[in-house]
Design a protein around this motif. Sequence first.
Motif, PDB file in Angstrom:
ATOM      1  N   ILE A   1      42.524 -17.122 -38.727  1.00 52.20           N
ATOM      2  CA  ILE A   1      42.645 -18.360 -37.959  1.00 52.20           C
ATOM      3  C   ILE A   1      41.539 -19.331 -38.342  1.00 52.20           C
ATOM      4  N   ASP A   2      41.770 -20.611 -38.060  1.00 51.68           N
ATOM      5  CA  ASP A   2      40.833 -21.651 -38.461  1.00 51.68           C
ATOM      6  C   ASP A   2      40.121 -22.273 -37.273  1.00 51.68           C
ATOM      7  N   ARG A   3      40.087 -21.572 -36.136  1.00 49.30           N
ATOM      8  CA  ARG A   3      39.447 -22.112 -34.943  1.00 49.30           C
ATOM      9  C   ARG A   3      39.004 -20.962 -34.044  1.00 49.30           C
ATOM     10  N   GLN A   4      38.194 -21.288 -33.046  1.00 51.40           N
ATOM     11  CA  GLN A   4      37.760 -20.271 -32.103  1.00 51.40           C
ATOM     12  C   GLN A   4      38.908 -19.891 -31.173  1.00 51.40           C
ATOM     13  N   ALA A   5      38.908 -18.635 -30.770  1.00 55.23           N
ATOM     14  CA  ALA A   5      39.953 -18.161 -29.869  1.00 55.23           C
ATOM     15  C   ALA A   5      39.403 -17.032 -29.007  1.00 55.23           C
ATOM     16  N   SER A   6      40.005 -16.868 -27.841  1.00 54.05           N
ATOM     17  CA  SER A   6      39.684 -15.748 -26.962  1.00 54.05           C
ATOM     18  C   SER A   6      40.830 -14.745 -27.017  1.00 54.05           C
ATOM     19  N   VAL A   7      40.490 -13.455 -27.056  1.00 51.11           N
ATOM     20  CA  VAL A   7      41.478 -12.396 -27.199  1.00 51.11           C
ATOM     21  C   VAL A   7      41.350 -11.424 -26.034  1.00 51.11           C
ATOM     22  N   GLY A   8      42.480 -11.047 -25.462  1.00 52.56           N
ATOM     23  CA  GLY A   8      42.497 -10.005 -24.438  1.00 52.56           C
ATOM     24  C   GLY A   8      43.351  -8.839 -24.905  1.00 52.56           C
ATOM     25  N   ILE A   9      42.834  -7.611 -24.779  1.00 52.96           N
ATOM     26  CA  ILE A   9      43.579  -6.424 -25.197  1.00 52.96           C
ATOM     27  C   ILE A   9      43.659  -5.477 -24.006  1.00 52.96           C
ATOM     28  N   SER A  10      44.887  -5.103 -23.630  1.00 48.92           N
ATOM     29  CA  SER A  10      45.067  -4.321 -22.418  1.00 48.92           C
ATOM     30  C   SER A  10      46.211  -3.335 -22.571  1.00 48.92           C
ATOM     31  N   LEU A  11      46.137  -2.253 -21.805  1.00 50.20           N
ATOM     32  CA  LEU A  11      47.236  -1.296 -21.695  1.00 50.20           C
ATOM     33  C   LEU A  11      48.107  -1.581 -20.478  1.00 50.20           C
ATOM     34  N   ALA A  12      47.638  -2.486 -19.614  1.00 49.56           N
ATOM     35  CA  ALA A  12      48.322  -2.724 -18.345  1.00 49.56           C
ATOM     36  C   ALA A  12      49.363  -3.827 -18.430  1.00 49.56           C
TER      37      ALA A  12
ATOM     38  N   ALA B   1      36.322 -14.209 -29.356  1.00 47.17           N
ATOM     39  CA  ALA B   1      35.723 -13.474 -28.242  1.00 47.17           C
ATOM     40  C   ALA B   1      36.776 -12.487 -27.764  1.00 47.17           C
ATOM     41  N   ILE B   2      36.506 -11.187 -27.945  1.00 48.91           N
ATOM     42  CA  ILE B   2      37.476 -10.145 -27.611  1.00 48.91           C
ATOM     43  C   ILE B   2      37.078  -9.494 -26.297  1.00 48.91           C
ATOM     44  N   ALA B   3      38.005  -9.468 -25.351  1.00 47.36           N
ATOM     45  CA  ALA B   3      37.771  -8.804 -24.075  1.00 47.36           C
ATOM     46  C   ALA B   3      38.702  -7.599 -23.974  1.00 47.36           C
ATOM     47  N   LEU B   4      38.108  -6.406 -23.876  1.00 44.37           N
ATOM     48  CA  LEU B   4      38.871  -5.168 -23.727  1.00 44.37           C
ATOM     49  C   LEU B   4      38.839  -4.733 -22.270  1.00 44.37           C
ATOM     50  N   SER B   5      39.958  -4.233 -21.782  1.00 46.87           N
ATOM     51  CA  SER B   5      39.917  -3.593 -20.473  1.00 46.87           C
ATOM     52  C   SER B   5      39.223  -2.239 -20.621  1.00 46.87           C
ATOM     53  N   ASP B   6      38.674  -1.762 -19.521  1.00 42.72           N
ATOM     54  CA  ASP B   6      37.878  -0.543 -19.561  1.00 42.72           C
ATOM     55  C   ASP B   6      38.689   0.648 -20.065  1.00 42.72           C
ATOM     56  N   ASP B   7      39.981   0.720 -19.668  1.00 40.56           N
ATOM     57  CA  ASP B   7      40.788   1.869 -20.079  1.00 40.56           C
ATOM     58  C   ASP B   7      41.042   1.863 -21.579  1.00 40.56           C
ATOM     59  N   VAL B   8      41.146   0.680 -22.182  1.00 37.09           N
ATOM     60  CA  VAL B   8      41.341   0.608 -23.631  1.00 37.09           C
ATOM     61  C   VAL B   8      40.100   1.093 -24.358  1.00 37.09           C
ATOM     62  N   ARG B   9      38.945   0.699 -23.875  1.00 36.29           N
ATOM     63  CA  ARG B   9      37.714   1.053 -24.573  1.00 36.29           C
ATOM     64  C   ARG B   9      37.468   2.562 -24.574  1.00 36.29           C
ATOM     65  N   HIS B  10      37.838   3.213 -23.484  1.00 39.71           N
ATOM     66  CA  HIS B  10      37.576   4.643 -23.383  1.00 39.71           C
ATOM     67  C   HIS B  10      38.749   5.504 -23.849  1.00 39.71           C
ATOM     68  N   LEU B  11      39.813   4.871 -24.256  1.00 41.20           N
ATOM     69  CA  LEU B  11      41.014   5.608 -24.620  1.00 41.20           C
ATOM     70  C   LEU B  11      40.837   6.369 -25.935  1.00 41.20           C
ATOM     71  N   ASP B  12      41.329   7.605 -25.965  1.00 37.64           N
ATOM     72  CA  ASP B  12      41.368   8.403 -27.192  1.00 37.64           C
ATOM     73  C   ASP B  12      40.015   8.514 -27.888  1.00 37.64           C
ATOM     74  N   GLY B  13      38.954   8.623 -27.088  1.00 42.56           N
ATOM     75  CA  GLY B  13      37.632   8.768 -27.698  1.00 42.56           C
ATOM     76  C   GLY B  13      37.176   7.536 -28.447  1.00 42.56           C
ATOM     77  N   LEU B  14      37.657   6.382 -28.025  1.00 45.12           N
ATOM     78  CA  LEU B  14      37.322   5.146 -28.742  1.00 45.12           C
ATOM     79  C   LEU B  14      35.818   4.899 -28.761  1.00 45.12           C
ATOM     80  N   GLU B  15      35.134   5.331 -27.674  1.00 44.97           N
ATOM     81  CA  GLU B  15      33.702   5.072 -27.584  1.00 44.97           C
ATOM     82  C   GLU B  15      32.935   5.759 -28.710  1.00 44.97           C
ATOM     83  N   SER B  16      33.418   6.878 -29.163  1.00 45.56           N
ATOM     84  CA  SER B  16      32.688   7.606 -30.198  1.00 45.56           C
ATOM     85  C   SER B  16      33.266   7.367 -31.592  1.00 45.56           C
ATOM     86  N   GLY B  17      34.249   6.500 -31.680  1.00 50.09           N
ATOM     87  CA  GLY B  17      34.880   6.261 -32.978  1.00 50.09           C
ATOM     88  C   GLY B  17      33.951   5.558 -33.946  1.00 50.09           C
ATOM     89  N   ARG B  18      34.088   5.878 -35.209  1.00 46.50           N
ATOM     90  CA  ARG B  18      33.234   5.270 -36.222  1.00 46.50           C
ATOM     91  C   ARG B  18      33.804   3.965 -36.768  1.00 46.50           C
TER      92      ARG B  18
END
Length: 453
Positions: free
Chosen positions: A329-340, A367-384
């Motif tokens: 993209i050629d401009r700033q954008a806000s992103v939301g990622i959710s399972l809900a 600017a990416i905003a993740l919901s808490d469940d997405v961040r912790h899903l499938d061991g995402l916190e420890s992913g490389r």
Amino acid sequence: MTEPVFRLWGGLSAELNGASIDLRQAREQRMLVALLAAKRSWTARESLCQWIWDEPPESAPNELHHLARALRRELAKLGLDDVVQNKSGGWQLDILPTSVDAHLVDHLISARKHDDMHASALLAEALRLCKGTPLAGIAGERIESFRTTMKEARRRAMVRFYQVELRLGHCRERVGELLALFPEYLGDMNLTALLIVALWLDGRQHEALATFQQYRENLCGHSLPFPREMNDLHTRLLNDGLTATSGGFPLGDPIGGSTVDKNGQLTVAVRPESGIPEEIKDPVAKAFTQENVDCPIKIEDDCVICVVPVDVERKRVVGVWMAKLAKAIDRQASVGISLAGEENARELALSERARAALGKAARGRLAIALSDDVRHLDGLESGRRVDLHEYKRAGDTDEWVRVVQHDRSLQEPVVGRNRASVGKVSSSGHTVTLNNSPVGKQVTASVINNSQW
């Protein structure tokens, strides 16, 4: 301490503790609107002059100081001394954004909602503030542009309010309001669809189908394509496949109304900070295009929405896909990622915290905003694969925010007689090559390809 109230809806006014001011000079009014629109940010002198004059005269810089003094005198009547500030050619009004009705409306729309009942209350308050004509009686090109922005915020609040109200089963209570809005918003797909649903669920199926036909004829009369979403809605009506809780277009999914399915699909909402979502739809589709992966892309209100299939690795979406999007993209954008679902993803994309983080980043692209469940899903916190240390919890909420930067200068060849191209800058470990022969590892270096010499 009591905060002042600045109203832009229904005309310009300001009051504090019962006292008010009366700005009769059109230029003073436009100056105040410009400073209020900036949300406590600094406005460059040239930009401020364009708000006050459509074609600024040569004397504009001097007149600007006279207008500022007059504005200070009026605001001092409210006890607001020294709120109009000037520094290095820039101007600022040191007022909380939520003291301005237009910004409070934006805040209520984007604020985190606990459930549909909570959403209904916040959105009803937003609509209560949006009464009358925005900036009534004030003219100017920049004023007109901001007026359009305010009207779009009201339309967005209406769509979301009626979505949650119909999901709550308040069809009979709201169908009259939607019927009254229909002539003004005849070309609006979302509000028309909500009217059709309200009529249908209220037992007025004949009127619902007639409204659908009127919308179709209006688009045909203007040679506009008929949206696939409306055709799908028509099919659901004919097959009795519509309920207030069925989800999907146009009602969306309940907010916090069901347990998140950990095996469900990720929904990604991308909202451009400038321009319209149609302008970034193709770059988003390109960034999300993968071999043998079908990601439906659509536009909903002011966001581009992508539903990611369950077989796509979540780490890849929040890592590689976001990096590709920042490049595309050629401009700033806000992103939301959710399972809900879509509604939650859109709320995340509109998060004030995400947008504030983006505003502070000098080279921030997303600017990416993740919901808490997405961040912790499938061991995402420890992913490389994902630099998760870059995601910061937004206060005491369940949002996690990251700003992705993309420096296009690193992608462009160096212009010069040696024509060396520079790759990704790294802090350590890369080997510098000269004519494809290794020179050795450097502590801080760029990967340099000199094969063009």
